[in-house]
Design a protein around this motif. Structure first.
Motif, mmCIF file in Angstrom:
data_model
loop_
_atom_site.group_PDB
_atom_site.id
_atom_site.type_symbol
_atom_site.label_atom_id
_atom_site.label_comp_id
_atom_site.label_asym_id
_atom_site.label_seq_id
_atom_site.Cartn_x
_atom_site.Cartn_y
_atom_site.Cartn_z
ATOM 1 N N ASN A 4 0.835 -1.191 0.000
ATOM 2 C CA ASN A 4 0.000 0.000 0.000
ATOM 3 C C ASN A 4 0.874 1.247 0.000
ATOM 4 O O ASN A 4 1.932 1.285 0.626
ATOM 5 C CB ASN A 4 -0.903 -0.019 1.238
ATOM 6 C CG ASN A 4 -1.952 1.075 1.182
ATOM 7 O OD1 ASN A 4 -1.927 1.914 0.294
ATOM 8 N ND2 ASN A 4 -2.862 1.046 2.129
ATOM 9 N N LEU A 5 0.414 2.305 -0.696
ATOM 10 C CA LEU A 5 1.184 3.545 -0.780
ATOM 11 C C LEU A 5 1.367 4.169 0.597
ATOM 12 O O LEU A 5 2.382 4.803 0.875
ATOM 13 C CB LEU A 5 0.474 4.538 -1.718
ATOM 14 C CG LEU A 5 1.187 5.854 -2.021
ATOM 15 C CD1 LEU A 5 2.517 5.600 -2.703
ATOM 16 C CD2 LEU A 5 0.310 6.744 -2.880
ATOM 17 N N PHE A 6 0.390 3.966 1.482
ATOM 18 C CA PHE A 6 0.441 4.562 2.814
ATOM 19 C C PHE A 6 1.143 3.667 3.820
ATOM 20 O O PHE A 6 1.197 3.999 5.007
ATOM 21 C CB PHE A 6 -0.976 4.868 3.310
ATOM 22 C CG PHE A 6 -1.677 5.926 2.508
ATOM 23 C CD1 PHE A 6 -1.529 7.266 2.817
ATOM 24 C CD2 PHE A 6 -2.473 5.584 1.437
ATOM 25 C CE1 PHE A 6 -2.167 8.245 2.079
ATOM 26 C CE2 PHE A 6 -3.121 6.555 0.690
ATOM 27 C CZ PHE A 6 -2.969 7.892 1.006
ATOM 28 N N HIS A 170 3.765 14.702 4.098
ATOM 29 C CA HIS A 170 4.749 13.639 4.260
ATOM 30 C C HIS A 170 4.733 12.685 3.066
ATOM 31 O O HIS A 170 5.784 12.187 2.643
ATOM 32 C CB HIS A 170 4.468 12.857 5.548
ATOM 33 C CG HIS A 170 4.796 13.616 6.791
ATOM 34 N ND1 HIS A 170 4.136 14.773 7.147
ATOM 35 C CD2 HIS A 170 5.708 13.396 7.762
ATOM 36 C CE1 HIS A 170 4.635 15.219 8.284
ATOM 37 N NE2 HIS A 170 5.594 14.410 8.683
ATOM 38 N N LEU A 171 3.552 12.430 2.529
ATOM 39 C CA LEU A 171 3.443 11.551 1.372
ATOM 40 C C LEU A 171 4.098 12.179 0.148
ATOM 41 O O LEU A 171 4.809 11.501 -0.614
ATOM 42 C CB LEU A 171 1.964 11.264 1.088
ATOM 43 C CG LEU A 171 1.652 10.225 0.021
ATOM 44 C CD1 LEU A 171 2.211 8.876 0.413
ATOM 45 C CD2 LEU A 171 0.150 10.129 -0.202
ATOM 46 N N LEU A 172 3.903 13.491 -0.031
ATOM 47 C CA LEU A 172 4.531 14.181 -1.156
ATOM 48 C C LEU A 172 6.051 14.194 -1.009
ATOM 49 O O LEU A 172 6.782 13.979 -1.996
ATOM 50 C CB LEU A 172 3.987 15.611 -1.233
ATOM 51 C CG LEU A 172 4.388 16.444 -2.456
ATOM 52 C CD1 LEU A 172 3.977 15.735 -3.741
ATOM 53 C CD2 LEU A 172 3.766 17.829 -2.385
ATOM 54 N N SER A 174 7.837 11.954 0.550
ATOM 55 C CA SER A 174 8.303 10.582 0.320
ATOM 56 C C SER A 174 8.322 10.236 -1.161
ATOM 57 O O SER A 174 9.273 9.624 -1.658
ATOM 58 C CB SER A 174 7.410 9.589 1.077
ATOM 59 O OG SER A 174 7.445 9.838 2.463
ATOM 60 N N LEU A 175 7.276 10.638 -1.876
ATOM 61 C CA LEU A 175 7.204 10.338 -3.310
ATOM 62 C C LEU A 175 8.306 11.049 -4.083
ATOM 63 O O LEU A 175 8.938 10.467 -4.974
ATOM 64 C CB LEU A 175 5.836 10.737 -3.863
ATOM 65 C CG LEU A 175 4.645 9.878 -3.418
ATOM 66 C CD1 LEU A 175 3.338 10.473 -3.917
ATOM 67 C CD2 LEU A 175 4.801 8.457 -3.933
ATOM 68 N N LEU A 176 8.558 12.323 -3.752
ATOM 69 C CA LEU A 176 9.625 13.063 -4.430
ATOM 70 C C LEU A 176 10.993 12.506 -4.058
ATOM 71 O O LEU A 176 11.893 12.429 -4.903
ATOM 72 C CB LEU A 176 9.547 14.547 -4.062
ATOM 73 C CG LEU A 176 8.391 15.341 -4.677
ATOM 74 C CD1 LEU A 176 8.381 16.766 -4.159
ATOM 75 C CD2 LEU A 176 8.486 15.344 -6.204
ATOM 76 N N ASN A 178 11.755 9.418 -3.316
ATOM 77 C CA ASN A 178 11.989 8.121 -3.952
ATOM 78 C C ASN A 178 12.386 8.226 -5.408
ATOM 79 O O ASN A 178 12.917 7.265 -5.983
ATOM 80 C CB ASN A 178 10.730 7.249 -3.830
ATOM 81 C CG ASN A 178 10.474 6.806 -2.408
ATOM 82 O OD1 ASN A 178 11.399 6.709 -1.602
ATOM 83 N ND2 ASN A 178 9.217 6.558 -2.079
ATOM 84 N N THR A 179 12.116 9.388 -6.041
ATOM 85 C CA THR A 179 12.495 9.567 -7.448
ATOM 86 C C THR A 179 13.942 10.024 -7.602
ATOM 87 O O THR A 179 14.445 10.096 -8.730
ATOM 88 C CB THR A 179 11.572 10.599 -8.121
ATOM 89 O OG1 THR A 179 11.692 11.862 -7.438
ATOM 90 C CG2 THR A 179 10.121 10.146 -8.082
ATOM 91 N N GLN A 195 12.446 19.924 -2.185
ATOM 92 C CA GLN A 195 12.258 19.258 -0.899
ATOM 93 C C GLN A 195 12.417 20.239 0.269
ATOM 94 O O GLN A 195 11.680 20.164 1.254
ATOM 95 C CB GLN A 195 13.268 18.112 -0.753
ATOM 96 C CG GLN A 195 13.013 16.928 -1.663
ATOM 97 C CD GLN A 195 11.926 16.021 -1.149
ATOM 98 O OE1 GLN A 195 10.753 16.386 -1.082
ATOM 99 N NE2 GLN A 195 12.294 14.815 -0.761
#
Length: 225
Positions: A4-6, A170-172, A174-176, A178-179, A195
């Motif tokens: 899951n993404l979360f 926090h999700l944004l 984490s997503l940035l 990971n790239t 960031q």
């Protein structure tokens, strides 16, 4: 293996089925004792000024009919949420305020206590509050239903507002983050700047959301007096 993404925000470290991640909630206590045992510092003076300002504002919102010292409850609530919001910005520290388990545990007891106090001590005022002044007689049944529903969902809106705002940033981040390994050096520089900007924004959100939670709780308490 798909997850899951979360799932990155879920408690993972545990011993004997007890999650140690939730212990991050008590890390804020490590920052408090120094102001009691050492000579007043700039940190102490700034924090005292913030608390005095909040006390004056909450006292104004509660009104003259409120109980003495009730503003300190909401100041403590503000401090607790603020500490947890800021601790969540540090790496490898679990953000407890991004989970409904924590936010509902704060909102539900407050709302229940306000409702029980209001309906026992100010029953007539609580009934009168269901129908706003100047409402036509035809619309009174509908207004009672609308006011009742809006009153019932208050703890849910308090909890979801805080959790959603905290987990979104926090999700944004984490997503940035990971790239990063798949980008070029130039793009990584732009990513670091983005960031840092998001981290500053999250710091402002941490303050604003704790203030909003405390102010709305104060307003809800003032309605039952």
């Amino acid at each position: 293996m798909m997850t899951n993404l979360f799932s990155v925000f879920d408690p993972a470290s545990s011993i004997f089925n007890f999650s140690f991640n939730w212990l991050s909630t008590f890390l804020g206590l490590c920052m408090i004792p120094s102001m009691f045992w050492f000579m007043p510092s700039r940190y102490n003076i700034i924090w005292n000024n913030i608390l005095l300002t909040l006390h004056k504002e909450f006292k104004t919102l509660i009104g003259p009919s409120g109980h003495m010292g009730s503003s300190f409850i909401f100041i403590s609530l503000f401090s607790m949420i603020l500490f947890n919001n800021f601790l969540g910005l540090f790496p490898y520290i679990f953000t407890s305020t991004s989970h409904l388990t924590f936010t509902l545990a704060l909102a539900m007891p407050l709302w229940f206590s306000f409702m029980i106090f209001g309906w026992i001590n100010n029953t007539q005022h609580m009934f009168a509050h269901l129908v706003p002044q100047g409402t036509p007689a035809v619309l009174m049944p509908f207004m009672v239903c609308i006011e009742t529903i809006s009153n019932i969902i208050r703890p849910g809106t308090l909890a979801v507002r805080l959790a959603a705002n905290m987990i979104a940033g926090h999700l944004l981040l984490s997503l940035l983050g990971n790239t990063g390994p798949s980008l070029s050096y130039i793009m990584v520089m732009f990513l670091i700047v983005a960031q840092i900007a998001l981290l500053v924004l999250e710091s402002a959100v941490a303050i604003i959301q704790s203030y909003v939670f405390a102010v709305l709780s104060t307003l809800y308490s003032s309605e039952v007096n």
